[in-house]
Design a protein around this motif. Structure first.
Motif, PDB file in Angstrom:
ATOM      1  N   GLU A   1      10.381  -1.031 -14.133  1.00 35.74           N
ATOM      2  CA  GLU A   1      11.567  -0.667 -13.363  1.00 35.74           C
ATOM      3  C   GLU A   1      11.230   0.405 -12.331  1.00 35.74           C
ATOM      4  OE1 GLU A   1      14.366  -2.093 -13.347  1.00 35.74           O
ATOM      5  OE2 GLU A   1      14.262  -3.366 -15.122  1.00 35.74           O
ATOM      6  N   GLU A   2      10.338   1.342 -12.682  1.00 39.45           N
ATOM      7  CA  GLU A   2       9.934   2.363 -11.720  1.00 39.45           C
ATOM      8  C   GLU A   2       9.199   1.737 -10.536  1.00 39.45           C
ATOM      9  OE1 GLU A   2       8.429   6.312 -13.250  1.00 39.45           O
ATOM     10  OE2 GLU A   2       8.238   5.097 -15.087  1.00 39.45           O
ATOM     11  N   VAL A   3       8.351   0.775 -10.819  1.00 41.17           N
ATOM     12  CA  VAL A   3       7.635   0.107  -9.743  1.00 41.17           C
ATOM     13  C   VAL A   3       8.624  -0.591  -8.815  1.00 41.17           C
ATOM     14  CG1 VAL A   3       5.948  -1.678  -9.178  1.00 41.17           C
ATOM     15  CG2 VAL A   3       5.558  -0.176 -11.139  1.00 41.17           C
ATOM     16  N   GLN A   4       9.609  -1.259  -9.368  1.00 44.88           N
ATOM     17  CA  GLN A   4      10.592  -1.962  -8.540  1.00 44.88           C
ATOM     18  C   GLN A   4      11.459  -0.983  -7.753  1.00 44.88           C
ATOM     19  OE1 GLN A   4      12.592  -4.539 -11.323  1.00 44.88           O
ATOM     20  NE2 GLN A   4      10.977  -6.102 -11.236  1.00 44.88           N
ATOM     21  N   ASP A   5      11.784   0.174  -8.350  1.00 47.62           N
ATOM     22  CA  ASP A   5      12.517   1.208  -7.606  1.00 47.62           C
ATOM     23  C   ASP A   5      11.703   1.686  -6.411  1.00 47.62           C
ATOM     24  OD1 ASP A   5      14.618   1.037  -9.366  1.00 47.62           O
ATOM     25  OD2 ASP A   5      13.986   2.765 -10.576  1.00 47.62           O
TER      26      ASP A   5
ATOM     27  N   ALA B   1      17.510  -8.432   0.079  1.00 47.56           N
ATOM     28  CA  ALA B   1      17.086  -9.640  -0.630  1.00 47.56           C
ATOM     29  C   ALA B   1      16.348  -9.284  -1.918  1.00 47.56           C
ATOM     30  CB  ALA B   1      16.194 -10.489   0.278  1.00 47.56           C
ATOM     31  N   TYR B   2      15.540  -8.229  -1.860  1.00 47.63           N
ATOM     32  CA  TYR B   2      14.793  -7.825  -3.052  1.00 47.63           C
ATOM     33  C   TYR B   2      15.735  -7.305  -4.131  1.00 47.63           C
ATOM     34  CZ  TYR B   2      11.246  -5.584  -5.930  1.00 47.63           C
ATOM     35  OH  TYR B   2      10.438  -5.205  -6.988  1.00 47.63           O
ATOM     36  N   ILE B   3      16.728  -6.497  -3.715  1.00 50.76           N
ATOM     37  CA  ILE B   3      17.685  -5.960  -4.692  1.00 50.76           C
ATOM     38  C   ILE B   3      18.483  -7.095  -5.327  1.00 50.76           C
ATOM     39  CG2 ILE B   3      19.780  -4.560  -4.896  1.00 50.76           C
ATOM     40  CD1 ILE B   3      18.613  -2.775  -2.650  1.00 50.76           C
ATOM     41  N   LEU B   4      18.897  -8.066  -4.500  1.00 51.11           N
ATOM     42  CA  LEU B   4      19.635  -9.215  -5.036  1.00 51.11           C
ATOM     43  C   LEU B   4      18.780 -10.001  -6.023  1.00 51.11           C
ATOM     44  CD1 LEU B   4      22.177 -10.973  -4.987  1.00 51.11           C
ATOM     45  CD2 LEU B   4      21.203 -12.210  -3.054  1.00 51.11           C
ATOM     46  N   TYR B   5      17.507 -10.156  -5.710  1.00 50.35           N
ATOM     47  CA  TYR B   5      16.588 -10.871  -6.614  1.00 50.35           C
ATOM     48  C   TYR B   5      16.479 -10.141  -7.948  1.00 50.35           C
ATOM     49  CZ  TYR B   5      12.097 -12.454  -8.485  1.00 50.35           C
ATOM     50  OH  TYR B   5      11.092 -12.907  -9.297  1.00 50.35           O
ATOM     51  N   ARG B   6      16.381  -8.783  -7.893  1.00 52.26           N
ATOM     52  CA  ARG B   6      16.291  -8.003  -9.141  1.00 52.26           C
ATOM     53  C   ARG B   6      17.536  -8.194  -9.992  1.00 52.26           C
ATOM     54  NH1 ARG B   6      14.750  -1.805  -8.611  1.00 52.26           N
ATOM     55  NH2 ARG B   6      14.830  -2.053 -10.890  1.00 52.26           N
ATOM     56  N   GLU B   7      18.696  -8.195  -9.336  1.00 49.59           N
ATOM     57  CA  GLU B   7      19.937  -8.349 -10.089  1.00 49.59           C
ATOM     58  C   GLU B   7      20.036  -9.732 -10.730  1.00 49.59           C
ATOM     59  OE1 GLU B   7      22.936  -7.542  -7.258  1.00 49.59           O
ATOM     60  OE2 GLU B   7      22.720  -5.354  -7.341  1.00 49.59           O
ATOM     61  N   GLN B   8      19.599 -10.756  -9.998  1.00 51.98           N
ATOM     62  CA  GLN B   8      19.632 -12.114 -10.566  1.00 51.98           C
ATOM     63  C   GLN B   8      18.708 -12.232 -11.766  1.00 51.98           C
ATOM     64  OE1 GLN B   8      18.614 -14.465  -7.145  1.00 51.98           O
ATOM     65  NE2 GLN B   8      20.750 -14.665  -6.453  1.00 51.98           N
ATOM     66  N   ARG B   9      17.496 -11.657 -11.645  1.00 48.73           N
ATOM     67  CA  ARG B   9      16.562 -11.706 -12.775  1.00 48.73           C
ATOM     68  C   ARG B   9      17.121 -10.959 -13.976  1.00 48.73           C
ATOM     69  NH1 ARG B   9      11.135 -12.827 -11.833  1.00 48.73           N
ATOM     70  NH2 ARG B   9      10.973 -12.505 -14.084  1.00 48.73           N
TER      71      ARG B   9
ATOM     72  N   LYS C   1      12.660   1.641  -2.389  1.00 47.19           N
ATOM     73  CA  LYS C   1      12.634   2.865  -1.593  1.00 47.19           C
ATOM     74  C   LYS C   1      11.786   2.679  -0.336  1.00 47.19           C
ATOM     75  CE  LYS C   1      11.312   7.756  -1.979  1.00 47.19           C
ATOM     76  NZ  LYS C   1      12.625   8.291  -1.524  1.00 47.19           N
ATOM     77  N   VAL C   2      10.597   2.060  -0.490  1.00 47.05           N
ATOM     78  CA  VAL C   2       9.709   1.861   0.646  1.00 47.05           C
ATOM     79  C   VAL C   2      10.345   0.914   1.664  1.00 47.05           C
ATOM     80  CG1 VAL C   2       7.514   0.812   1.351  1.00 47.05           C
ATOM     81  CG2 VAL C   2       7.579   2.432  -0.552  1.00 47.05           C
ATOM     82  N   LEU C   3      10.947  -0.158   1.206  1.00 40.09           N
ATOM     83  CA  LEU C   3      11.545  -1.123   2.125  1.00 40.09           C
ATOM     84  C   LEU C   3      12.676  -0.493   2.939  1.00 40.09           C
ATOM     85  CD1 LEU C   3      11.672  -4.348  -0.096  1.00 40.09           C
ATOM     86  CD2 LEU C   3      10.203  -3.939   1.873  1.00 40.09           C
TER      87      LEU C   3
ATOM     88  N   GLY D   1       0.819  -1.217   0.000  1.00 38.20           N
ATOM     89  CA  GLY D   1       0.000   0.000   0.000  1.00 38.20           C
ATOM     90  C   GLY D   1       0.844   1.254   0.000  1.00 38.20           C
ATOM     91  N   LEU D   2       1.979   1.254   0.720  1.00 37.81           N
ATOM     92  CA  LEU D   2       2.878   2.404   0.700  1.00 37.81           C
ATOM     93  C   LEU D   2       3.497   2.595  -0.684  1.00 37.81           C
ATOM     94  CD1 LEU D   2       4.691   1.939   4.146  1.00 37.81           C
ATOM     95  CD2 LEU D   2       2.841   3.534   3.580  1.00 37.81           C
ATOM     96  N   VAL D   3       3.845   1.475  -1.340  1.00 38.25           N
ATOM     97  CA  VAL D   3       4.377   1.567  -2.708  1.00 38.25           C
ATOM     98  C   VAL D   3       3.328   2.182  -3.631  1.00 38.25           C
ATOM     99  CG1 VAL D   3       5.208   0.238  -4.688  1.00 38.25           C
ATOM    100  CG2 VAL D   3       5.964  -0.361  -2.388  1.00 38.25           C
ATOM    101  N   GLU D   4       2.094   1.762  -3.489  1.00 37.82           N
ATOM    102  CA  GLU D   4       1.013   2.289  -4.319  1.00 37.82           C
ATOM    103  C   GLU D   4       0.838   3.785  -4.089  1.00 37.82           C
ATOM    104  OE1 GLU D   4      -3.522   1.511  -3.814  1.00 37.82           O
ATOM    105  OE2 GLU D   4      -2.722  -0.071  -5.122  1.00 37.82           O
ATOM    106  N   ALA D   5       0.915   4.207  -2.826  1.00 37.37           N
ATOM    107  CA  ALA D   5       0.790   5.638  -2.526  1.00 37.37           C
ATOM    108  C   ALA D   5       1.936   6.427  -3.143  1.00 37.37           C
ATOM    109  CB  ALA D   5       0.745   5.845  -1.010  1.00 37.37           C
TER     110      ALA D   5
END
Length: 713
Positions: A63-67, A84-92, A71-73, A46-50
């Motif tokens: 990419e903007e959504v993932q950024d 962990a999320y950043i590492l997952y993005r890099e692996q993908r 930022k929220v995390l 919900g914070l990401v959506e806001a």
């Protein structure tokens, strides 16, 4: 300021915005570092959506959504989850880079229903196809497409094709209990290896007797692939491919496995020449049998059986002495229609039944012209014995000469009365021939309880679904399915209840396979242009497709019991093997009864399923390579290549589960020397005393053909 309605994918497509996907991504990242709070992931989404709602202009990119998620995390104090999320993005990102083709090379091809147009793999296109073609809900379709994409990325393959993606789709759909149509080819192909073998050493598992048989074998490969890909339920097709089941004769879906026809009715249909003299009567009758074989053979995949042949010929043989009669019978055995057997590269057999006594169903039946008016079959019993004796003698002589004699002979004898002098002389003649050339087989019948059928299945009156058809109808096997009990045990990790649950599953799949085959046969008989119309829909149909039997063959029960009880005593293993077969019978017969499907447990007279399933398991089941040491071919049917001796093996069981099996006795003699007739006769008498035994066969394999120059034995 408003919540975005769309998100732009990396390839430029606009897709609906879905807050749930953001929450899923956050929760997966949290789980990877020990988190378990799904509600918190929803709050963070919900914070990401806001945050996204504050921006203006075009829809945000992925990419903007993932950024925004990162930022929220970080700002919310969830540093470990953010890492962990950043590492997952890099692996993908790295996997997408690895999957991308080098410059100058064509992109992976995923044409047809997977990509609509040839080009890079598109997850959205696959999800849309799953919704449109398979009727999946959009969220589940997205999950399947995402799983396929992840597998492709993990493979690090630079090029993928449609067949690979289609296989991944089938795996994911099967895991979710669905049968997928997405990704199936619009055309059916024959494996190049099969074509290469057919043009060289020959098709595996069959003999190529002519160029036409090679073409037929390749055609069956095409049809079988079509059935596995388009007709059979997905779990059934997958079970066959994996070796959990073996479906006989997939390439001939409109042929019955075994066709046992009432020969008297066939004779009447094909007996021509009213008004001919009695001297030509036998020639007319022989011609009728030849025409009957020619007409009926294409409808059978494994066995065509004609019953009581000696009784049907007997009314026309009275004017002939033994020598002229033997010449006529020799012409019958060497006729092109009969010499063409075994057909289908050695798979299709012809059985000619001989009756030691005139069956009650024929005794009062009038003999058709050109026999003398008023003559019934019951009046020619002595002549029928003479024809049977001469047929056995002539077949033996032809095989000793090295001639190709197509039909197999089956002699039916009454269990209680065969010791009568005339019948005993016929039995001695038959056993003498069998000990040398392997034919005829002898079938035991109880007084007042005759049996009918073929080696695939014989039934007595009252066994079948329609007793009114027993006397003058067919006894046919519509399909045959083998169930691999070893596979049920191998995945149970030593747990008998788990193995029983797997047996229930395989029984259900086997019944579904039989239902699919019955539907195909029914469609072929429903319209005048159908392949089975002439056989099943004439004024007096020869075959009752609805009442035709479906054979279920248990394979590997003893080996399955040994897997479940590796250190158990032999008697406990034998009891468990019987319990596995009984469980299979109960589950399958219960399921079949719900669909009005005549089902019977039987051991097929061929070793095909035992060989194929054992060969597959040797490469899959740990330790299975030690089950068949030396040069022996892996097979779940023991003793077929063993030492000479008498072996009792199951033949078929009644419909009710738990009832005793009827047994087949196979007497293997030494192929290097002629056995003593007295020894064979003693084994036959011992078999006849056991009322569970329904068949006695001498098996001098390989069946020796003694050349004429060797002289009589």
């Amino acid at each position: 300021m408003s919540v975005p309605r769309q998100v732009r994918k990396r390839d430029g497509r606009l897709v609906p915005y879905d807050r749930r996907k953001i929450a899923d991504a956050i929760f997966r990242a949290a789980q990877s570092v020990g988190g378990s709070d799904r509600f918190l992931a929803e709050q963070l989404a919900g914070l990401v959506e806001a945050l996204l709602a504050r921006r203006e202009g075009a829809p945000p990119g992925i990419e903007e959504v993932q950024d925004a998620v990162e930022k929220v995390l970080i700002e919310a104090g969830h540093a470990r989850t953010a890492k962990a999320y950043i590492l997952y993005r890099e692996q993908r990102a790295q996997r997408r880079h690895d999957l991308a083709p080098p410059e100058g090379e064509a992109a992976p091809l995923v044409g047809g229903s997977l990509g609509r147009e040839a080009g890079p793999f598109r997850k959205a296109a696959l999800a849309a196809a799953l919704v449109q073609d398979d009727g999946l809900a959009a969220p589940e379709a997205e999950e399947v497409a995402r799983a396929v994409e992840q597998r492709l990325l993990a493979s690090r393959l630079r090029r993928v094709d449609e067949s690979l993606v289609a296989a991944l789709v089938r795996v994911e759909m099967l895991a979710r209990g669905h049968d997928s149509r997405v990704g199936r080819r619009e055309h059916v192909e024959v494996d190049r290896r099969h074509v290469r073998e057919a043009l060289g050493p020959g098709v595996a598992g069959r003999r190529a007797g002519s160029p036409g048989e090679v073409a037929q074998a390749l055609g069956e490969q095409v049809v079988s692939e079509h059935l596995l890909g388009e007709v059979l339920p997905g779990p059934v097709a997958e079970a066959h491919r994996l070796g959990d089941l073996h479906l006989y004769d997939l390439g001939l879906p409109l042929s019955l496995t075994a066709l046992a026809l009432p020969a008297a009715r066939l004779l009447e249909r094909h007996l021509w020449g009213e008004g001919t003299t009695r001297a030509l009567g036998l020639r007319r009758a022989v011609g009728a049998l030849r025409r009957a074989v020619h007409v009926a053979a294409p409808f059978a995949a494994r066995t065509l059986a004609l019953e009581d042949v000696n009784v049907l010929l007997a009314p026309y043989t009275a004017p002939l002495e033994d020598e002229p009669l033997r010449e006529e019978l020799r012409e019958l055995l060497l006729a092109p229609e009969l010499a063409a057997f075994p057909g289908r590269g050695g798979l299709l057999a012809l059985e000619l039944g001989l009756a030691a006594e005139v069956p009650a169903r024929l005794a009062a039946r009038p003999v058709p012209s050109p026999a003398p008016p008023g003559l019934c079959y019951g009046q020619v019993a002595d002549e029928a014995l003479r024809v049977a004796r001469l047929l056995v003698r002539e077949q033996r002589a032809l095989r000793r000469e090295g001639r190709r004699v197509g039909p197999d002979l089956v002699l039916s004898v009454p269990r209680e009365a065969w010791q009568e002098p005339a019948l005993r002389a016929l039995v001695r003649e038959a056993l003498a021939a069998a000990s040398e050339v392997g034919e005829p087989r002898v079938v035991f019948e109880h007084g007042g309880r005759p049996s009918r059928g073929s080696r695939w299945l014989r039934v007595e009156e009252g066994d079948g679904p329609d007793p009114l058809r027993f006397d003058h109808g067919d006894v046919s096997v519509a399909s045959a399915v083998a169930v691999n009990l070893v596979r049920a045990a191998a995945g149970a990790q030593g747990s008998v209840p788990a193995a029983m649950a797997q047996v229930d599953r395989l029984a259900g799949l086997a019944v579904e396979a039989a239902r699919a085959r019955r539907s195909l046969l029914g469609a072929g008989a429903s319209e005048p242009g159908g392949a089975l119309w002439t056989l099943a829909r004439e004024d007096h149909p020869l075959v009752d497709l609805h009442g035709a039997w479906h054979v279920l063959e248990p394979v590997g029960a003893a080996r399955a019991a040994a897997l479940l009880l590796p250190r158990g005593p032999e008697d406990e293993r034998a009891a468990l093997a019987a319990a596995l077969v009984d469980r299979l019978a109960r589950a399958a017969l219960t399921a079949a009864a719900g669909h009005d499907l005549p089902l019977v447990l039987a051991q097929a007279p061929v070793e095909e399923a035992s060989l194929r399933l054992a060969a597959l398991d040797r490469d899959r089941v740990p330790g299975a390579e030690a089950w068949w040491p030396g040069p022996d071919l892996p097979s779940y049917r023991p003793g077929l290549a063993g030492q000479p001796g008498v072996r009792r093996e199951p033949a078929w069981a009644r419909q009710a589960p738990g009832t005793p099996w009827r047994l087949r006795v196979r007497h293997r003699v030494d192929s290097g020397s002629q056995p003593l007739l007295d020894d064979v006769l003693a084994a036959f008498e011992a078999a006849g005393r056991d009322r569970a035994v329904v068949e006695y066969a001498v098996d001098p394999w390989p069946r020796r053909r003694v050349r004429a120059e060797q002289g009589p034995s």
